[in-house]
Design a protein around this motif. Structure first.
Motif, PDB file in Angstrom:
ATOM      1  N   THR A  43       4.431   5.339  52.073  1.00 52.13           N
ATOM      2  CA  THR A  43       5.698   6.007  52.373  1.00 52.13           C
ATOM      3  C   THR A  43       6.676   5.916  51.199  1.00 52.13           C
ATOM      4  OG1 THR A  43       6.700   4.032  53.386  1.00 52.13           O
ATOM      5  CG2 THR A  43       5.448   5.520  54.829  1.00 52.13           C
ATOM      6  N   PHE A  44       6.510   4.915  50.327  1.00 52.35           N
ATOM      7  CA  PHE A  44       7.381   4.808  49.157  1.00 52.35           C
ATOM      8  C   PHE A  44       6.980   5.829  48.084  1.00 52.35           C
ATOM      9  CE2 PHE A  44       8.018   0.721  51.187  1.00 52.35           C
ATOM     10  CZ  PHE A  44       9.363   0.479  50.985  1.00 52.35           C
ATOM     11  N   ALA A  45       5.678   6.068  47.976  1.00 50.38           N
ATOM     12  CA  ALA A  45       5.203   7.037  46.979  1.00 50.38           C
ATOM     13  C   ALA A  45       5.379   8.475  47.455  1.00 50.38           C
ATOM     14  CB  ALA A  45       3.737   6.768  46.652  1.00 50.38           C
ATOM     15  N   HIS A  46       5.152   8.696  48.760  1.00 50.91           N
ATOM     16  CA  HIS A  46       5.253  10.045  49.320  1.00 50.91           C
ATOM     17  C   HIS A  46       6.082   9.964  50.608  1.00 50.91           C
ATOM     18  CE1 HIS A  46       2.115  11.275  46.507  1.00 50.91           C
ATOM     19  NE2 HIS A  46       1.402  10.233  46.917  1.00 50.91           N
ATOM     20  N   PRO A  47       7.383  10.213  50.544  1.00 54.81           N
ATOM     21  CA  PRO A  47       8.220  10.144  51.748  1.00 54.81           C
ATOM     22  C   PRO A  47       7.648  11.012  52.864  1.00 54.81           C
ATOM     23  CG  PRO A  47       9.575  10.400  49.793  1.00 54.81           C
ATOM     24  CD  PRO A  47       8.150  10.564  49.346  1.00 54.81           C
ATOM     25  N   PRO A  48       7.437  10.422  54.045  1.00 56.39           N
ATOM     26  CA  PRO A  48       6.783  11.177  55.126  1.00 56.39           C
ATOM     27  C   PRO A  48       7.706  12.193  55.775  1.00 56.39           C
ATOM     28  CG  PRO A  48       7.398   8.997  55.880  1.00 56.39           C
ATOM     29  CD  PRO A  48       7.725   9.033  54.424  1.00 56.39           C
ATOM     30  N   ALA A  49       7.115  13.264  56.257  1.00 52.04           N
ATOM     31  CA  ALA A  49       7.867  14.286  56.985  1.00 52.04           C
ATOM     32  C   ALA A  49       8.134  13.798  58.407  1.00 52.04           C
ATOM     33  CB  ALA A  49       7.078  15.589  57.022  1.00 52.04           C
ATOM     34  N   PRO A  50       9.192  14.285  59.044  1.00 47.85           N
ATOM     35  CA  PRO A  50       9.440  13.917  60.443  1.00 47.85           C
ATOM     36  C   PRO A  50       8.249  14.286  61.331  1.00 47.85           C
ATOM     37  CG  PRO A  50      11.352  15.012  59.493  1.00 47.85           C
ATOM     38  CD  PRO A  50      10.246  15.158  58.493  1.00 47.85           C
ATOM     39  N   ALA A  51       8.092  13.537  62.401  1.00 51.05           N
ATOM     40  CA  ALA A  51       6.966  13.753  63.321  1.00 51.05           C
ATOM     41  C   ALA A  51       7.479  13.848  64.750  1.00 51.05           C
ATOM     42  CB  ALA A  51       5.950  12.617  63.188  1.00 51.05           C
ATOM     43  N   PHE A  52       6.631  14.405  65.607  1.00 51.63           N
ATOM     44  CA  PHE A  52       6.920  14.553  67.038  1.00 51.63           C
ATOM     45  C   PHE A  52       8.263  15.255  67.265  1.00 51.63           C
ATOM     46  CE2 PHE A  52       4.185  10.710  66.825  1.00 51.63           C
ATOM     47  CZ  PHE A  52       3.096  11.208  67.518  1.00 51.63           C
ATOM     48  N   GLY A  53       8.409  16.397  66.603  1.00 48.72           N
ATOM     49  CA  GLY A  53       9.608  17.199  66.797  1.00 48.72           C
ATOM     50  C   GLY A  53      10.885  16.544  66.288  1.00 48.72           C
ATOM     51  N   GLY A  54      10.761  15.686  65.302  1.00 50.31           N
ATOM     52  CA  GLY A  54      11.933  15.027  64.728  1.00 50.31           C
ATOM     53  C   GLY A  54      12.314  13.729  65.396  1.00 50.31           C
TER      54      GLY A  54
END
Length: 489
Positions: A43-54
């Motif tokens: 998660t530090f190298a590739h910031p994750p996208a929001p999940a489960f509708g935000g």
């Protein structure tokens, strides 16, 4: 990626229940812990996208506490392989009152460990106050069977106290959430969700009395789970009766989850322009927690309860640092990291002491330097670290908080802070030095050597704290600054 962080421990829990043998079950525990830590690092190298509708969205404060929980769980999982192998099955006799008892089935223990990690992950990866409340409630339900692993009278009492007190706290926190929704009620422009990101832009227009009332309920509710005095009553019993690896997770990771709930509320009040109100309450409860811890640490005869009251002290320091604001918030975030690592190491080391001496009495566990040289050295180093002695990271964080208090003109708070730290240092030093020195009791038979699995995890945690005291890498400093900035520092 956020959904994978949740699914890995949940699937590991299901697999732990399905596997018929203990050895592969322990392997699943360690593999799940390693996968979870690898995902957190990603998660530090590739910031994750929001999940489960935000509903799941990772920000800097959540990422900090998620990282700490994952690192501690990895250390506890490795330690658990040796611990569970030594515990075995069958009936056992309690060393304190001689009563016969049995441990909980290992499949239940391992599955609950994994679910505990999943619930802490949920808390750290959401900014939605409703989902966060669900996650903190899930930490209570998943950790209660861990406290009752040794099925005797005292652990049952500690488990019920934990469930009852924390359930009252979580109910008060729910009322705080409801009051937050009332504060933002606007028929012309309804609040889209209980997400902090949606609240911050509207905070200036929210009802200030409702916001203040909501923060009080959330502070008392989540402060109960965090271990702030005077709502800390469950903590000494639960920490002392739990297996040491569970105590490490309770103190080093679980308390942070409740603290994160308070930080979310403090963020909203800061955006509303009333951070002085929430900050003042945090300073009050922080100093009170340090004072209560100082009273109970002096003369404490149970070394696991000693560590538990030390957790009350350090939760007070975190609240105090955030309440002071400014540079103290950065110090509090560094302190949170160093405390989690140090306290996790100390509780794992206490498990080694308990396994050999079969007592939690500080007076009976003598001669650690001779009976368990590696464990004794780490017990002494951990004491120096947790009391904020140089060159460990807690010295730096406590000094940063003190400097910020003087800069803010909070002289009375600074004096109380220094007095409580001094009393706690003296109280803990008497106990720890007595345990390390002296002859080994005749009934104790020291092992020929100490297994690496018993001292390796706490050694790695203490090494990290030492590094943080000697050198704070620029990327880590920038990250902690982002965390502090998000909170209001």
């Amino acid at each position: 990626m956020l959904d994978a962080l949740l699914l890995v421990p949940i699937l590991a829990a299901a697999l732990s229940l399905a596997l018929p043998a203990d050895r592969p079950r322990r392997a699943v525990l360690v593999i799940a812990a390693m996968l979870h830590t690898a995902l957190v690092a990603a998660t530090f190298a590739h910031p994750p996208a929001p999940a489960f509708g935000g509903l799941l969205e990772l920000d800097a404060p959540g990422q900090l506490f998620l990282t700490l929980a994952s690192l501690l769980f990895l250390a506890a999982a490795i330690y658990a392989t040796g611990y569970l192998r030594a515990e075995g099955g069958g009936t056992k006799r309690d060393f304190q009152d001689g009563a016969v008892f049995q441990n909980a089935p290992e499949r239940i223990f391992t599955a609950c460990l994994c679910l505990f990690l999943a619930s802490m992950t949920l808390v750290a990866t959401t900014r939605n106050l409703s989902v966060l409340w669900v996650g903190i409630e899930a930490t209570t339900l998943s950790s209660a069977p861990l406290i009752y692993f040794h099925r005797h009278r005292r652990s049952l009492e500690a488990t019920w106290k934990y469930l009852l007190i924390c359930s009252v706290g979580i109910a008060l926190a729910l009322l705080g959430n409801i009051l937050f929704s009332v504060a933002f009620y606007n028929p012309a422009s309804p609040l889209p969700s209980m997400d902090v990101a949606a609240m911050l832009p509207r905070a200036a227009m929210a009802g200030k009395p409702w916001l203040k009332a909501a923060f009080i309920f959330l502070l008392v509710g989540y402060g109960t789970k965090m271990g702030l005095a005077p709502m800390h009553n469950w903590l000494p019993d639960a920490h002392s009766q739990s297996p040491s690896l569970v105590s490490a997770l309770l103190s080093g990771a679980l308390l942070n989850c409740a603290f994160l709930g308070i930080l979310r509320a403090h963020q909203v009040l800061g955006a509303a322009g009333i951070a002085d109100f929430s900050g003042g309450l945090l300073v009050l409860f922080g100093l009170l927690s340090m004072g209560v811890a100082a009273v109970f640490i002096v003369g404490q005869g149970d070394y696991k309860r000693l560590l538990a009251y030390s957790s009350v002290e350090h939760m007070g320091i975190l609240a105090l640092g955030v309440g002071i604001g400014g540079g103290a918030v950065f110090g509090a975030m560094l302190h949170a990291a160093c405390h989690s690592l140090t306290k996790g190491a100390l509780f794992l080391v206490s498990g080694n002491i308990l396994a050999l001496y079969h007592t939690r009495s500080c007076h009976d566990a003598r001669g650690l330097a001779r009976a368990l040289p590696v464990t004794g050295a780490m017990w002494l180093a951990g004491f120096l670290a947790i009391c904020g002695s140089p060159p460990f990271g807690l010295f730096v964080s406590e000094l940063l908080i003190l400097r910020a208090m003087f800069a803010a003109g909070a002289i009375a708070a600074a004096v109380g802070y220094l007095v409580f730290l001094a009393v706690i240092f003296v109280g803990m030093s008497v106990t720890v030095l007595r345990m390390v020195q002296g002859p080994v009791p005749p009934a104790v038979r020291p092992p020929v050597s100490e297994p690496v699995v018993s001292w390796g995890p706490p050694f790695a945690l203490l090494a990290l704290v030492l590094v943080l005291g000697l050198f704070l890498p620029a990327p880590l400093q920038a990250f902690l600054s982002r965390v502090a900035g998000a909170i209001g520092g």
